[in-house]
Every structure is written in structure tokens, then in C-alpha cells.
Design a protein around this motif. Structure first.
Motif, mmCIF file in Angstrom:
data_model
loop_
_atom_site.group_PDB
_atom_site.id
_atom_site.type_symbol
_atom_site.label_atom_id
_atom_site.label_comp_id
_atom_site.label_asym_id
_atom_site.label_seq_id
_atom_site.Cartn_x
_atom_site.Cartn_y
_atom_site.Cartn_z
ATOM 1 N N GLU A 119 0.966 -1.268 0.050
ATOM 2 C CA GLU A 119 -0.008 -0.054 0.115
ATOM 3 C C GLU A 119 0.714 1.083 -0.140
ATOM 4 O OE1 GLU A 119 -3.673 1.955 2.433
ATOM 5 O OE2 GLU A 119 -2.469 0.557 3.405
ATOM 6 N N TYR A 120 1.754 1.208 0.718
ATOM 7 C CA TYR A 120 2.938 2.371 0.709
ATOM 8 C C TYR A 120 3.265 2.653 -0.702
ATOM 9 C CZ TYR A 120 2.908 2.473 6.062
ATOM 10 O OH TYR A 120 2.725 2.320 7.148
ATOM 11 N N LEU A 121 3.872 1.492 -1.271
ATOM 12 C CA LEU A 121 4.362 1.615 -2.512
ATOM 13 C C LEU A 121 3.395 2.070 -3.531
ATOM 14 C CD1 LEU A 121 6.642 0.835 -4.911
ATOM 15 C CD2 LEU A 121 5.611 -1.047 -5.149
ATOM 16 N N VAL A 122 2.259 1.772 -3.619
ATOM 17 C CA VAL A 122 1.259 2.050 -4.639
ATOM 18 C C VAL A 122 0.827 3.693 -4.482
ATOM 19 C CG1 VAL A 122 -1.304 1.747 -5.063
ATOM 20 C CG2 VAL A 122 0.408 -0.132 -5.007
ATOM 21 N N THR B 252 12.577 -7.400 -2.130
ATOM 22 C CA THR B 252 12.168 -7.985 -3.370
ATOM 23 C C THR B 252 13.673 -8.147 -4.301
ATOM 24 O OG1 THR B 252 10.324 -6.501 -3.459
ATOM 25 C CG2 THR B 252 11.104 -7.018 -5.884
ATOM 26 N N GLY B 253 14.564 -7.496 -3.818
ATOM 27 C CA GLY B 253 15.970 -8.060 -4.319
ATOM 28 C C GLY B 253 16.601 -6.701 -5.453
ATOM 29 N N GLY B 254 15.981 -5.507 -5.281
ATOM 30 C CA GLY B 254 16.356 -4.165 -6.027
ATOM 31 C C GLY B 254 15.553 -3.342 -5.726
ATOM 32 N N PRO B 255 16.213 -1.984 -6.623
ATOM 33 C CA PRO B 255 15.183 -0.768 -6.254
ATOM 34 C C PRO B 255 13.901 -0.831 -6.940
ATOM 35 C CG PRO B 255 17.094 -0.497 -7.781
ATOM 36 C CD PRO B 255 17.074 -1.900 -7.118
ATOM 37 N N LEU B 256 12.848 -0.388 -6.439
ATOM 38 C CA LEU B 256 11.440 -0.260 -7.147
ATOM 39 C C LEU B 256 11.266 1.268 -7.637
ATOM 40 C CD1 LEU B 256 9.307 -2.402 -4.675
ATOM 41 C CD2 LEU B 256 10.399 -3.086 -6.716
ATOM 42 N N LEU B 257 11.766 2.313 -6.847
ATOM 43 C CA LEU B 257 11.565 3.615 -7.169
ATOM 44 C C LEU B 257 12.882 4.305 -7.272
ATOM 45 C CD1 LEU B 257 8.822 4.169 -4.280
ATOM 46 C CD2 LEU B 257 8.603 4.051 -6.866
ATOM 47 N N GLU B 258 12.639 5.078 -8.389
ATOM 48 C CA GLU B 258 14.060 6.079 -8.584
ATOM 49 C C GLU B 258 13.565 7.475 -7.827
ATOM 50 O OE1 GLU B 258 16.564 8.216 -12.173
ATOM 51 O OE2 GLU B 258 14.922 6.820 -12.560
ATOM 52 N N ARG C 270 9.775 7.906 -9.445
ATOM 53 C CA ARG C 270 9.795 7.315 -10.885
ATOM 54 C C ARG C 270 10.165 5.860 -10.724
ATOM 55 N NH1 ARG C 270 12.900 9.687 -15.649
ATOM 56 N NH2 ARG C 270 14.680 8.942 -14.464
ATOM 57 N N LEU C 271 8.984 5.103 -11.157
ATOM 58 C CA LEU C 271 9.364 3.511 -11.039
ATOM 59 C C LEU C 271 10.634 3.045 -11.961
ATOM 60 C CD1 LEU C 271 5.745 2.484 -11.525
ATOM 61 C CD2 LEU C 271 6.895 1.834 -9.622
ATOM 62 N N THR C 272 11.113 2.158 -11.476
ATOM 63 C CA THR C 272 12.366 1.418 -11.976
ATOM 64 C C THR C 272 11.482 0.402 -12.869
ATOM 65 O OG1 THR C 272 12.534 -0.071 -10.165
ATOM 66 C CG2 THR C 272 13.763 1.929 -10.135
ATOM 67 N N PRO C 273 12.303 -0.332 -13.877
ATOM 68 C CA PRO C 273 11.938 -1.573 -14.487
ATOM 69 C C PRO C 273 11.272 -2.477 -13.672
ATOM 70 C CG PRO C 273 13.909 -0.674 -15.532
ATOM 71 C CD PRO C 273 13.758 -0.051 -14.402
ATOM 72 N N MET C 274 11.940 -2.508 -12.389
ATOM 73 C CA MET C 274 11.441 -3.730 -11.216
ATOM 74 C C MET C 274 10.302 -3.158 -10.801
ATOM 75 S SD MET C 274 13.392 -5.301 -8.102
ATOM 76 C CE MET C 274 14.578 -6.370 -9.153
ATOM 77 N N GLY C 275 10.081 -2.004 -10.695
ATOM 78 C CA GLY C 275 8.952 -1.262 -9.895
ATOM 79 C C GLY C 275 7.863 -1.313 -10.723
ATOM 80 N N ARG C 276 7.844 -1.012 -12.294
ATOM 81 C CA ARG C 276 6.825 -1.338 -13.208
ATOM 82 C C ARG C 276 6.318 -2.778 -13.350
ATOM 83 N NH1 ARG C 276 10.353 2.545 -16.059
ATOM 84 N NH2 ARG C 276 11.018 0.812 -17.263
ATOM 85 N N ALA C 277 7.285 -3.613 -13.299
ATOM 86 C CA ALA C 277 6.887 -4.987 -13.159
ATOM 87 C C ALA C 277 5.840 -5.417 -12.161
ATOM 88 C CB ALA C 277 7.752 -5.960 -13.379
ATOM 89 N N MET C 278 6.388 -4.956 -11.041
ATOM 90 C CA MET C 278 5.564 -5.231 -9.744
ATOM 91 C C MET C 278 4.308 -4.507 -9.303
ATOM 92 S SD MET C 278 7.345 -5.154 -5.716
ATOM 93 C CE MET C 278 6.582 -5.993 -4.469
ATOM 94 N N LEU C 279 4.338 -3.356 -9.914
ATOM 95 C CA LEU C 279 3.042 -2.412 -9.604
ATOM 96 C C LEU C 279 1.789 -2.932 -10.102
ATOM 97 C CD1 LEU C 279 2.184 0.247 -8.478
ATOM 98 C CD2 LEU C 279 2.193 1.051 -10.884
#
Length: 312
Positions: free
Chosen positions: A29-32, A65-71, A78-87
Motif C-alpha cells: 500500500e505504501y508503494l502504490v 524484492t531484491g532491487g530498487p523499485l523507485l528512482e 519514478r518507477l524502475t523497470p522492476m517497480g513497473r513489473a511489480m506495480l
């Protein structure tokens, strides 16, 4: 499981100091919320937590998760590629958890719950209005959260991401849940009151006119372009609007004809309504998740009955 990912985010891990860290839906919820607000500061205010606590939980989620989700940019995130995949999976997990809580509350009679309905703009303006009125009369204690989208692709993406219980729009090309066709949506031509065209007119007869068109992001722009292409021409736009309801009103001022869903033409329309020959129609449907809950099924039945009563 949701889209291939587990939704029970309750596993524990241990830090190097031996302190267990719980990965919860709250972190998702925090991430979203950070993504939706574009700011850690605004997200913290909305969630009623301190910004350091919010940042700490997002970093904990990133570590797990194993890596940055947000830049983290100077004035935005801004979402990183990993963040875009997870969102989308995060949104789906949160939506599934809310549906589970709602179902539990309904089971013990605590409240009427909530149903989340998604639709394209033209559907809300026309078809959904009598459905929502009927639903409210029969289920006054059930909240309806309505989400509107300009394009069928955005509607389908929202459903795939778990943001709604039920979608109403054009028949989806691919969907792995129940799909119920509602009938054809009829399109008409809106023109000024003194327009000389006959009540039934070929689109080709209007080829030399400028048109009231839709903005590219509105799915009705494709309907107009395809109908005109079938008539052998490409419409020249005098004006483009993002708002479906504005198209017939603009046409009535004399800017040009507008091809609009018949259901959005307002009562007491100041212009004329013409019927295109051949008719322009698109099939509509309602679709749900693979295993809809009883509340969603009841809303779908109400929608289907209203569509049938209205002639589809």
C-alpha cells in the motif's frame, strides 16, 4: 494466486541483527500510494504516517524484492523497470485483500460492503445510469466505487491489474473470466437543428464536411475513424474533444457532425439526431474475474436485466 504471484504477503525474514522483518500488504500500500501521489511527502500525509517510517518500509520492501523499485528524483519519484513489473501485482494484491475483508464483513452482517465497477466514459453517461439507480434501490447499503476510462485498452488493463470487480465496455479480445454480452451500442449523428441532411444519411454524404472528433486517447476516435474509412473517406476534424458528452453539444453549434453513442445524447438536445446508413454499432459486454463473488454476480445480473429491458 493473482496473475501468477501469491497474495499472502506475510512471510518473515531476518535481518543481519536477527530482528524479524514482516513483509505485509501495508508495504505494498505504501508503494502504490507513493506512485499514485508522485511524492513520499504527499503519500505520508495521505497514509497518516511519518515520512521516515514510510521511506523505511519502502526500502524494506525493496531489500526483500531484491532491487530498487523507485528512482528518487529531486522533485519526484519514478518507477524502475522492476517497480513497473511489480506495480500491477501490488495493486491486484491490495484489491484482493480488500475484497476478502469486504466478503468477511458481509458474511457477519457488519455492513453492505463495496463493489468496484469500471467502465469506459460513454457507458457511464448512458447505459450505467439506470443500472446504478436500480442497484441503489435494491441494495442501498452497498457502496459502488465507479472508475471511468477513456479507452477500452485502459479498462482491460485496470481489470487485469485487479483494480475493479467488474468492467463494462466493448467486448474484450482476450479475457480468462466470465464475459456476458449486453447487446449493441447504437451510434447516431448529431448535427445542428437546421442541418439540411435527411434523417437517414450515408456517412459518405458528409465526407466533405469538417467533423467534431474525439481526442486520440478516447476510444471513440477509433470508432469514428473506422466507420468513416468503411465509407471511403478520412474525417477532417474541426475540433477534437476528450469528453464524450461534449461531442453532440459541439455538433449542435455547427462545428460539424459528430458520431456519438445514442445513449449520450441529452434529453432536450438542441440539435438534430440522424441515423447513419448503414448503421454504426459496437458490441458491449460486462466481464469479471474468473471467480466473481456473490455481490459482483448480483450486480452483473442487474446490469444484464437493465440492458435487456432497454433493448440492448
Amino acid at each position: 494466486m493473482t496473475n501468477g504471484l501469491p497474495i499472502a504477503y506475510s512471510t518473515e525474514r531476518t535481518t543481519s541483527s536477527g530482528v524479524p522483518v514482516l513483509k505485509t500488504l501495508r508495504q505494498l500500500e505504501y508503494l502504490v500510494t507513493v506512485v499514485d501521489t508522485g511524492s513520499f511527502t504527499r503519500a505520508a500525509e495521505l497514509l497518516h504516517v511519518s515520512q521516515p517510517a514510510l521511506s523505511h518500509q519502502v526500502r524494506a520492501l525493496e531489500r526483500d524484492t531484491g532491487g530498487p523499485l523507485l528512482e528518487r528524483l529531486p522533485r519526484a519519484v519514478r518507477l524502475t523497470p522492476m517497480g513497473r513489473a511489480m506495480l500491477p501485482h501490488a495493486r491486484a494484491a491490495l484489491a484482493d485483500a480488500e475484497r476478502a475483508r469486504t466478503a468477511a464483513r458481509r458474511a457477519v452482517g457488519l455492513d453492505g460492503g463495496e463493489i468496484q465497477v469500471a467502465a469506459v466514459y460513454s457507458i457511464t453517461l448512458g447505459i450505467l445510469l439506470p443500472v446504478l439507480r436500480t442497484w441503489h434501490e435494491r441494495h442501498p447499503h452497498v457502496r459502488v466505487r465507479l472508475m471511468e476510462f477513456p479507452h477500452a485498452d485502459a479498462l482491460l488493463a485496470a481489470m487485469a491489474a485487479g483494480r475493479a470487480d467488474l468492467a463494462v465496455g466493448p467486448v474484450p479480445g482476450e479475457w480468462d473470466g466470465p464475459v456476458r454480452e449486453l447487446g449493441a451500442e447504437e451510434f447516431v449523428l448529431a448535427v445542428p437543428a437546421d442541418d439540411p441532411a435527411p434523417d437517414r444519411v450515408r456517412l459518405a454524404d458528409l465526407a466533405d464536411r469538417s467533423w467534431v472528433h474525439y481526442a486520440p486517447g478516447n476510444g471513440l476516435a477509433e470508432v469514428v475513424d473506422q466507420a468513416c474509412a468503411a465509407a471511403g473517406f478520412r474525417p477532417r476534424a474541426a475540433v477534437r474533444t476528450e469528453q464524450t458528452a461534449a461531442a453532440p453539444l459541439l455538433a449542435a453549434t455547427g462545428l460539424g457532425p459528430a458520431l456519438v453513442p445514442e445513449s449520450v445524447v441529452p434529453s432536450g438536445f438542441a440539435g438534430r439526431v440522424l441515423r447513419p446508413e448503414p448503421p454504426v454499432r459496437r458490441m458491449l459486454a460486462a466481464y469479471t474475474r474468473p471467480h466473481p463473488d456473490p455481490l459482483t454476480t448480483a450486480f452483473l445480473d442487474t446490469l444484464a436485466r437493465c440492458a435487456e429491458a432497454g433493448g440492448g
